[in-house]
Motif scaffolding. Structure first.
Motif, mmCIF file in Angstrom:
data_model
loop_
_atom_site.group_PDB
_atom_site.id
_atom_site.type_symbol
_atom_site.label_atom_id
_atom_site.label_comp_id
_atom_site.label_asym_id
_atom_site.label_seq_id
_atom_site.Cartn_x
_atom_site.Cartn_y
_atom_site.Cartn_z
ATOM 1 N N THR A 229 -20.946 -35.352 1.460
ATOM 2 C CA THR A 229 -22.080 -34.914 2.269
ATOM 3 C C THR A 229 -21.607 -34.309 3.579
ATOM 4 O O THR A 229 -22.148 -33.297 4.049
ATOM 5 N N ILE A 230 -20.594 -34.948 4.186
ATOM 6 C CA ILE A 230 -20.040 -34.428 5.437
ATOM 7 C C ILE A 230 -19.576 -32.985 5.260
ATOM 8 O O ILE A 230 -19.867 -32.110 6.077
ATOM 9 N N VAL A 231 -18.868 -32.735 4.169
ATOM 10 C CA VAL A 231 -18.300 -31.406 3.938
ATOM 11 C C VAL A 231 -19.373 -30.403 3.524
ATOM 12 O O VAL A 231 -19.453 -29.294 4.049
ATOM 13 N N ILE A 232 -20.233 -30.791 2.584
ATOM 14 C CA ILE A 232 -21.235 -29.869 2.045
ATOM 15 C C ILE A 232 -22.252 -29.467 3.099
ATOM 16 O O ILE A 232 -22.695 -28.307 3.148
ATOM 17 N N ASN A 233 -22.627 -30.390 3.987
ATOM 18 C CA ASN A 233 -23.637 -30.098 4.997
ATOM 19 C C ASN A 233 -23.084 -29.354 6.201
ATOM 20 O O ASN A 233 -23.827 -29.041 7.127
ATOM 21 N N SER A 234 -21.799 -29.109 6.221
ATOM 22 C CA SER A 234 -21.185 -28.337 7.301
ATOM 23 C C SER A 234 -20.653 -27.030 6.725
ATOM 24 O O SER A 234 -19.758 -27.036 5.881
ATOM 25 N N SER A 235 -21.214 -25.903 7.169
ATOM 26 C CA SER A 235 -20.757 -24.612 6.651
ATOM 27 C C SER A 235 -19.289 -24.371 6.987
ATOM 28 O O SER A 235 -18.548 -23.765 6.203
ATOM 29 N N LYS A 238 -17.179 -26.514 4.606
ATOM 30 C CA LYS A 238 -17.304 -25.973 3.258
ATOM 31 C C LYS A 238 -16.429 -24.730 3.090
ATOM 32 O O LYS A 238 -15.731 -24.581 2.074
ATOM 33 N N ASN A 239 -16.443 -23.848 4.086
ATOM 34 C CA ASN A 239 -15.614 -22.634 4.002
ATOM 35 C C ASN A 239 -14.130 -22.955 4.100
ATOM 36 O O ASN A 239 -13.310 -22.340 3.413
ATOM 37 N N VAL A 240 -13.785 -23.934 4.939
ATOM 38 C CA VAL A 240 -12.377 -24.339 5.033
ATOM 39 C C VAL A 240 -11.910 -24.909 3.705
ATOM 40 O O VAL A 240 -10.772 -24.682 3.276
ATOM 41 N N SER A 241 -12.783 -25.634 3.029
ATOM 42 C CA SER A 241 -12.437 -26.184 1.712
ATOM 43 C C SER A 241 -12.097 -25.069 0.731
ATOM 44 O O SER A 241 -11.142 -25.173 -0.042
ATOM 45 N N LEU A 242 -12.890 -23.988 0.771
ATOM 46 C CA LEU A 242 -12.621 -22.853 -0.121
ATOM 47 C C LEU A 242 -11.300 -22.179 0.230
ATOM 48 O O LEU A 242 -10.520 -21.812 -0.650
ATOM 49 N N VAL A 243 -11.056 -22.012 1.524
ATOM 50 C CA VAL A 243 -9.791 -21.404 1.965
ATOM 51 C C VAL A 243 -8.607 -22.205 1.434
ATOM 52 O O VAL A 243 -7.674 -21.661 0.828
ATOM 53 N N LEU A 244 -8.655 -23.517 1.652
ATOM 54 C CA LEU A 244 -7.531 -24.362 1.252
ATOM 55 C C LEU A 244 -7.423 -24.495 -0.261
ATOM 56 O O LEU A 244 -6.321 -24.637 -0.797
ATOM 57 N N PHE A 245 -8.557 -24.429 -0.955
ATOM 58 C CA PHE A 245 -8.512 -24.497 -2.413
ATOM 59 C C PHE A 245 -7.741 -23.316 -2.982
ATOM 60 O O PHE A 245 -6.811 -23.488 -3.784
ATOM 61 N N PHE A 246 -8.106 -22.097 -2.574
ATOM 62 C CA PHE A 246 -7.447 -20.918 -3.130
ATOM 63 C C PHE A 246 -6.018 -20.767 -2.601
ATOM 64 O O PHE A 246 -5.117 -20.326 -3.331
ATOM 65 N N TYR A 247 -5.796 -21.160 -1.355
ATOM 66 C CA TYR A 247 -4.428 -21.118 -0.821
ATOM 67 C C TYR A 247 -3.529 -22.070 -1.599
ATOM 68 O O TYR A 247 -2.430 -21.716 -2.015
ATOM 69 N N GLU A 248 -4.030 -23.294 -1.824
ATOM 70 C CA GLU A 248 -3.240 -24.283 -2.559
ATOM 71 C C GLU A 248 -3.069 -23.873 -4.015
ATOM 72 O O GLU A 248 -2.023 -24.137 -4.620
ATOM 73 N N LEU A 249 -4.080 -23.233 -4.588
ATOM 74 C CA LEU A 249 -4.004 -22.779 -5.972
ATOM 75 C C LEU A 249 -2.815 -21.836 -6.163
ATOM 76 O O LEU A 249 -2.078 -21.921 -7.146
ATOM 77 N N VAL A 368 -9.977 -31.803 -2.533
ATOM 78 C CA VAL A 368 -10.312 -30.473 -3.058
ATOM 79 C C VAL A 368 -9.043 -29.678 -3.333
ATOM 80 O O VAL A 368 -8.915 -28.997 -4.354
ATOM 81 N N GLN A 369 -8.074 -29.774 -2.418
ATOM 82 C CA GLN A 369 -6.794 -29.095 -2.632
ATOM 83 C C GLN A 369 -6.087 -29.630 -3.877
ATOM 84 O O GLN A 369 -5.411 -28.878 -4.585
ATOM 85 N N SER A 370 -6.251 -30.926 -4.127
ATOM 86 C CA SER A 370 -5.576 -31.507 -5.291
ATOM 87 C C SER A 370 -6.121 -30.937 -6.593
ATOM 88 O O SER A 370 -5.399 -30.872 -7.594
ATOM 89 N N ILE A 371 -7.402 -30.530 -6.585
ATOM 90 C CA ILE A 371 -7.948 -29.872 -7.773
ATOM 91 C C ILE A 371 -7.176 -28.584 -8.037
ATOM 92 O O ILE A 371 -6.821 -28.268 -9.183
ATOM 93 N N ALA A 372 -6.902 -27.845 -6.958
ATOM 94 C CA ALA A 372 -6.131 -26.604 -7.099
ATOM 95 C C ALA A 372 -4.718 -26.892 -7.580
ATOM 96 O O ALA A 372 -4.171 -26.169 -8.430
ATOM 97 N N SER A 373 -4.115 -27.962 -7.060
ATOM 98 C CA SER A 373 -2.729 -28.268 -7.435
ATOM 99 C C SER A 373 -2.608 -28.722 -8.882
ATOM 100 O O SER A 373 -1.542 -28.599 -9.481
ATOM 101 N N LEU A 374 -3.697 -29.227 -9.464
ATOM 102 C CA LEU A 374 -3.633 -29.603 -10.883
ATOM 103 C C LEU A 374 -3.910 -28.398 -11.782
ATOM 104 O O LEU A 374 -3.442 -28.343 -12.917
#
Length: 441
Positions: A229-235, A238-249, A368-374
């Motif tokens: 909720t903390i992450v989803i309710n903060s734009s 949420k955007n940082v999560s996307l940045v780190l997801f694709f960077y880590e991927l 979230v980054q760990s999803i990318a790493s898997l």
């Protein structure tokens, strides 16, 4: 700036000193592991598909479990303290290298991968997350970007020292020295590190085992839901999560195959691996400990993050297109800039989170980054092995690394959409009751 940063970092001395020793001990084994695993699994060969696949499998398994473990460890650190969680995660890294110190046969290498997988599930990423949360406890918000950059800069300095040891220490002593240093770290931290969090008092001492188990599962679900909720309710988060997801991927996929690619394509050995890693580490120390603290007040985290992502794209493309043995050295030089991705995002996450939710936010986004790493090794391992083999459809041994660079391009696009602002917790206060329930009781 340097004097002020030094004063701000004084409370972190007993955190950063054992972390530095820990990272030195881990890094000094990196360049040796390629030769050890290749020699054990594919004796007499320079290319070892089995090692590439096992590394990819290990990374995938670690990523799957880290999705749950990292947020849980982050919340435990908020509730029960940073120190016990750091002691746990640091201690797990001792055991895998002990196996290789005993024997480097094929059986022991397999055992190493099994134990190392368990160790990485608990320690990979969590040490950084908990350390960042600890720093946020003792450093004022305006100085946190500098503090985080010093932590990541220390990480780079440790890599340099670790690679110096790997370069000049005989291979037969590397694991023994590493184990001694790894044991020293939790001992030092136990004796000198000061706790910054007041542990949540335990309740229901007389509850049955079944009730306690049910409550642990229920509270874990509530804590993960609250962190989400903390992450989803903060734009911003949420955007940082996307940045780190694709960077880590992209970056985790590159890191999982890079040394095996260099060994196969250019015949690199332990000494050349150490030289490249030392070169990057030396430049990274300056960029993280000097450049970022100076530039951050002038341009902000978003500009630094975007620049670092551009450097990561150049880094990947040059490695993938390397046409001579000197090109990897040129590519590695961009690591001096792309290492700023992590401290800049740590600072953004910290600013967008309340003081009581530092561990939860950092842990959830690390999950979230760990999803990318898997996900990344599922494509990178077979693709790299295919293009390193004689059955490749065309001559481009680094094609998988070129593909990984596309993920960093997407991360850069997401970074451009970031709009840094002062954090507001009004959107998540209605869920505050979830904080009151400890994860374990």
């Amino acid at each position: 700036m340097g004097w002020e940063s030094g004063r701000e970092l004084r409370p972190l001395i007993h955190l950063m000193l054992p972390l530095c020793v820990h990272w030195i001990a881990e890094e000094m084994t990196v360049s040796v592991l390629v030769d050890v695993t290749t020699r054990a699994l594919c004796p007499g060969e320079s290319t070892c598909s089995e090692a590439i696949y096992i590394n990819g499998l290990q990374q995938t398994i670690v990523g799957i479990f880290k999705m749950v473990v990292l947020p849980v460890l982050g919340q435990l650190a908020d509730e029960y303290g940073r120190k016990p969680l750091l002691l746990l995660t640091l201690s797990t890294t001792i055991f895998p290298f002990t196996l290789l110190a005993i024997n480097e046969s094929k059986e022991f290498v397999y055992a190493y991968y099994v134990v190392r997988t368990i160790s990485n599930i608990l320690s990979q990423g969590s040490i950084f997350c908990i350390s960042v949360a600890y720093a946020a406890d003792v450093v004022v918000e305006s100085k946190r970007a500098a503090a985080f950059s010093w932590i990541t800069g220390l990480f780079s300095a440790s890599h340099v020292l670790g690679n110096v040891l790997a370069r000049f220490l005989p291979e037969k002593y590397i694991f023994e020295v590493s184990i001694a240093l790894l044991i020293l770290c939790p001992v030092y931290m136990k004796l000198f590190l000061t706790e910054t969090v007041k542990p949540t008092p335990k309740q229901d001492h007389h509850s049955s085992c079944i009730n306690k188990t049910f409550k642990v599962v229920h509270n874990r679900y509530n804590s993960l839901r609250y962190a989400a909720t903390i992450v989803i309710n903060s734009s911003m988060l949420k955007n940082v999560s996307l940045v780190l997801f694709f960077y880590e991927l992209g970056m985790s996929g590159i890191n999982s195959v890079l040394l095996y690619y260099l060994k196969s394509a250019f015949g690199f050995n332990k000494n050349q691996f150490s030289e490249i890693l030392m070169m990057v580490g030396i430049g990274s120390i300056v960029s993280q400990m000097v450049v970022l603290p100076l530039l951050n007040p002038l341009v902000g985290e978003k500009v630094i993050l975007s620049t670092a992502l551009l450097a990561s794209i150049a880094y990947a493309l040059l490695y993938g297109l390397a046409w001579a043995s000197w090109v990897p050295y040129l590519s590695a030089s961009f690591g001096v800039i792309y290492v700023l991705v992590k401290p800049s995002t740590y600072a953004i996450i910290s600013k967008a989170s309340s003081s009581t939710d530092q561990g939860k936010a950092q842990g959830f986004i690390a999950g979230v980054q760990s999803i990318a790493s898997l996900l990344s090794p599922l494509a990178m391992s077979p693709l790299t092995s295919w293009f390193l083999s004689s059955n490749a459809p065309f001559n481009c041994k680094g094609f998988s690394i070129i593909c990984a660079s596309l993920c960093m391009v997407v991360a850069l696009c997401c970074a451009w959409m970031l709009k840094p602002k002062t954090p507001s917790n009004s959107d998540i206060e209605e869920n505050a009751e979830n904080i009151e329930a400890p994860l374990l009781s």
